[in-house]
Design an enzyme around this catalytic site. Structure first.
Site, PDB file in Angstrom:
ATOM      1  N   ASP A  21     -22.368  -9.998   1.194  1.00  0.00           N
ATOM      2  CA  ASP A  21     -22.929 -10.960   2.144  1.00  0.00           C
ATOM      3  C   ASP A  21     -21.789 -11.494   3.002  1.00  0.00           C
ATOM      4  O   ASP A  21     -20.605 -11.348   2.644  1.00  0.00           O
ATOM      5  CB  ASP A  21     -23.626 -12.102   1.390  1.00  0.00           C
ATOM      6  CG  ASP A  21     -24.776 -12.721   2.205  1.00  0.00           C
ATOM      7  OD1 ASP A  21     -24.891 -12.424   3.406  1.00  0.00           O
ATOM      8  OD2 ASP A  21     -25.545 -13.508   1.625  1.00  0.00           O
TER       9      ASP A  21
ATOM     10  N   ASP B  42     -30.187  -9.948   2.820  1.00  0.00           N
ATOM     11  CA  ASP B  42     -31.147  -9.983   3.927  1.00  0.00           C
ATOM     12  C   ASP B  42     -30.683  -9.011   4.997  1.00  0.00           C
ATOM     13  O   ASP B  42     -29.550  -8.515   4.961  1.00  0.00           O
ATOM     14  CB  ASP B  42     -31.318 -11.408   4.491  1.00  0.00           C
ATOM     15  CG  ASP B  42     -30.006 -11.994   4.968  1.00  0.00           C
ATOM     16  OD1 ASP B  42     -29.198 -11.249   5.559  1.00  0.00           O
ATOM     17  OD2 ASP B  42     -29.779 -13.201   4.759  1.00  0.00           O
TER      18      ASP B  42
ATOM     19  N   ARG C 145     -23.263 -21.507  11.391  1.00  0.00           N
ATOM     20  CA  ARG C 145     -24.656 -21.224  11.019  1.00  0.00           C
ATOM     21  C   ARG C 145     -25.654 -22.119  11.748  1.00  0.00           C
ATOM     22  O   ARG C 145     -26.827 -21.830  11.780  1.00  0.00           O
ATOM     23  CB  ARG C 145     -24.826 -21.353   9.490  1.00  0.00           C
ATOM     24  CG  ARG C 145     -24.222 -20.162   8.748  1.00  0.00           C
ATOM     25  CD  ARG C 145     -24.264 -20.356   7.252  1.00  0.00           C
ATOM     26  NE  ARG C 145     -23.359 -21.415   6.830  1.00  0.00           N
ATOM     27  CZ  ARG C 145     -23.355 -21.949   5.614  1.00  0.00           C
ATOM     28  NH1 ARG C 145     -24.197 -21.533   4.711  1.00  0.00           N
ATOM     29  NH2 ARG C 145     -22.482 -22.893   5.314  1.00  0.00           N
TER      30      ARG C 145
ATOM     31  N   LYS D 282     -35.272 -11.933   2.437  1.00  0.00           N
ATOM     32  CA  LYS D 282     -34.991 -13.276   1.916  1.00  0.00           C
ATOM     33  C   LYS D 282     -35.821 -14.326   2.650  1.00  0.00           C
ATOM     34  O   LYS D 282     -35.949 -14.272   3.873  1.00  0.00           O
ATOM     35  CB  LYS D 282     -33.498 -13.581   2.091  1.00  0.00           C
ATOM     36  CG  LYS D 282     -33.107 -14.949   1.567  1.00  0.00           C
ATOM     37  CD  LYS D 282     -31.608 -15.137   1.552  1.00  0.00           C
ATOM     38  CE  LYS D 282     -31.079 -15.627   2.870  1.00  0.00           C
ATOM     39  NZ  LYS D 282     -29.643 -15.889   2.847  1.00  0.00           N
TER      40      LYS D 282
ATOM     41  N   ASP E  21      -4.905 -45.350   8.954  1.00  0.00           N
ATOM     42  CA  ASP E  21      -6.315 -45.492   9.343  1.00  0.00           C
ATOM     43  C   ASP E  21      -7.122 -44.222   9.079  1.00  0.00           C
ATOM     44  O   ASP E  21      -8.295 -44.138   9.436  1.00  0.00           O
ATOM     45  CB  ASP E  21      -6.425 -45.880  10.819  1.00  0.00           C
ATOM     46  CG  ASP E  21      -5.800 -44.837  11.743  1.00  0.00           C
ATOM     47  OD1 ASP E  21      -5.351 -43.785  11.243  1.00  0.00           O
ATOM     48  OD2 ASP E  21      -5.779 -45.070  12.969  1.00  0.00           O
TER      49      ASP E  21
HETATM   50  C1  R5P Z   1     -27.546 -16.315   5.511  1.00  0.00           C
HETATM   51  O1  R5P Z   1     -28.114 -15.771   6.430  1.00  0.00           O
HETATM   52  C2  R5P Z   1     -26.210 -15.890   5.044  1.00  0.00           C
HETATM   53  O2  R5P Z   1     -25.993 -14.540   5.296  1.00  0.00           O
HETATM   54  C3  R5P Z   1     -26.018 -16.163   3.552  1.00  0.00           C
HETATM   55  O3  R5P Z   1     -26.886 -15.327   2.813  1.00  0.00           O
HETATM   56  C4  R5P Z   1     -26.284 -17.576   3.181  1.00  0.00           C
HETATM   57  O4  R5P Z   1     -25.735 -18.471   4.111  1.00  0.00           O
HETATM   58  C5  R5P Z   1     -25.746 -17.874   1.801  1.00  0.00           C
HETATM   59  O5  R5P Z   1     -26.020 -19.205   1.488  1.00  0.00           O
HETATM   60  P1  R5P Z   1     -26.226 -19.692  -0.001  1.00  0.00           P
HETATM   61  O6  R5P Z   1     -25.060 -19.239  -0.811  1.00  0.00           O
HETATM   62  O7  R5P Z   1     -26.308 -21.186   0.129  1.00  0.00           O
HETATM   63  O8  R5P Z   1     -27.521 -19.128  -0.504  1.00  0.00           O
END
Ligand code: R5P
Length: 283
Positions: free
Chosen positions: A211, A160, A89, A184, A33
């Site tokens: 990032d 950012d 997020r 950003k 299932d």
């Molecule tokens: C946002 O605040 C995060 O630090 C990343 O910059 C973001 O989530 C990246 O997402 P994507 O690759 O979709 O631009």
């Protein structure tokens, strides 16, 4: 004993080696299932360290099952390591009627564990929602490991302001260089990202864009395009969580990104750096 979710097997093995704790045998099945069954066999010892990136909804469910299975097998302490926390997020209701998904999943995970470690969640405040002691482990220092020693006037740049701590951690581990960030703006209806440069002088310099996560790749692709326009020399792209959803890798390649350095919080082809040393230290 280290108990691995199906999406975190390399990291779990690296953690077992790093800590000297044994790796439990785990099997993953699916019923007709569609329901999942994560089974732990041969669990011995008192402490269970469940390591599971919640990169999909199934992985979330597996994590809850593994926590329950090790308690059933007699673990006196359960520590849950969430290398990448999915839904982190969605840490507020952005529009009327939306849930705070990060809080909902944290509460569920917190019921099956004595303690939580999670690597660079989108906001460290998510740790308050587990209802048990929870700690955010910094993966940023690990991003310095694959960088060449020869970086010229390196600039560690985050797309950012929110990810500046990752850039700082990578710079500190690298041992030299400056830190800056772009501004950003994201259009939440289209997903389009607009990057505004600040005053950072990038011409002729090697730039490491760091990032917490690369999801669609829009943020990184736009950042790299701005850096190229402004005459940066070599551009390196590094992130803690290489989610790389959909066509993200192609989007980055089209933007001229040859190599992405990611960690094993999410196990992808680009996950060349392990967070095992920093997780082991926090354990
Ligand atoms: C946002 O605040 C995060 O630090 C990343 O910059 C973001 O989530 C990246 O997402 P994507 O690759 O979709 O631009």
């Amino acid at each position: 004993m280290i108990v691995s979710g199906s999406a975190s097997q390399s990291l779990a093995a690296a953690l077992a080696e790093q800590t000297g704790e044994a790796l439990a045998a785990v099997e993953f099945d699916r019923f007709a299932d569609g329901e999942l069954m994560a089974r732990v066999s041969g669990f011995e010892g008192e402490r269970a360290v469940v390591v599971a990136a919640t990169v999909t909804s199934d992985a979330h469910l597996e994590l809850l099952q593994l926590q329950d299975a090790v308690r059933e097998a007699g673990a006196s302490e359960v520590v849950t390591v969430i290398p990448y926390m999915g839904y982190a997020r969605q840490d507020r209701a952005f529009r009327d009627g939306e849930p705070v998904s990060a809080r909902a999943v944290a509460r569920a995970i917190g019921t099956g564990t004595d303690r939580v470690l999670t690597v660079d969640p989108h906001e460290p405040t998510v740790c308050d929602w587990f209802g048990v002691p929870a700690e955010a482990v910094a993966g940023g220092p690990r991003l310095a490991e694959p960088l060449p020693d020869s970086l010229s006037e390196p600039l560690f740049l985050s797309p950012d302001e929110g990810a500046t701590d990752i850039a700082e951690a990578a710079r500190d581990a690298y041992g030299r260089g400056e830190v800056d960030h772009f501004e950003k703006d994201r259009n939440y209806d289209t997903g389009a990202v607009e990057i505004s440069p600040r005053d950072a002088a990038v011409a002729g310099r090697d730039v490491v864009v760091t990032d917490d996560i690369i999801a669609t790749g829009s943020t990184m692709a736009e950042s790299v395009a701005v850096l190229r326009e402004r005459g940066a020399d070599r551009v390196f792209v590094a992130c803690v969580h290489p989610l790389l959803a959909g066509s993200a890798r192609t989007r980055l390649a089209r933007a001229g990104v040859e190599t992405v350095y990611g960690t094993d919080t999410i196990e992808r082809a680009v996950s060349t750096v392990s967070v095992a040393p920093v997780v082991a230290e926090a354990l």
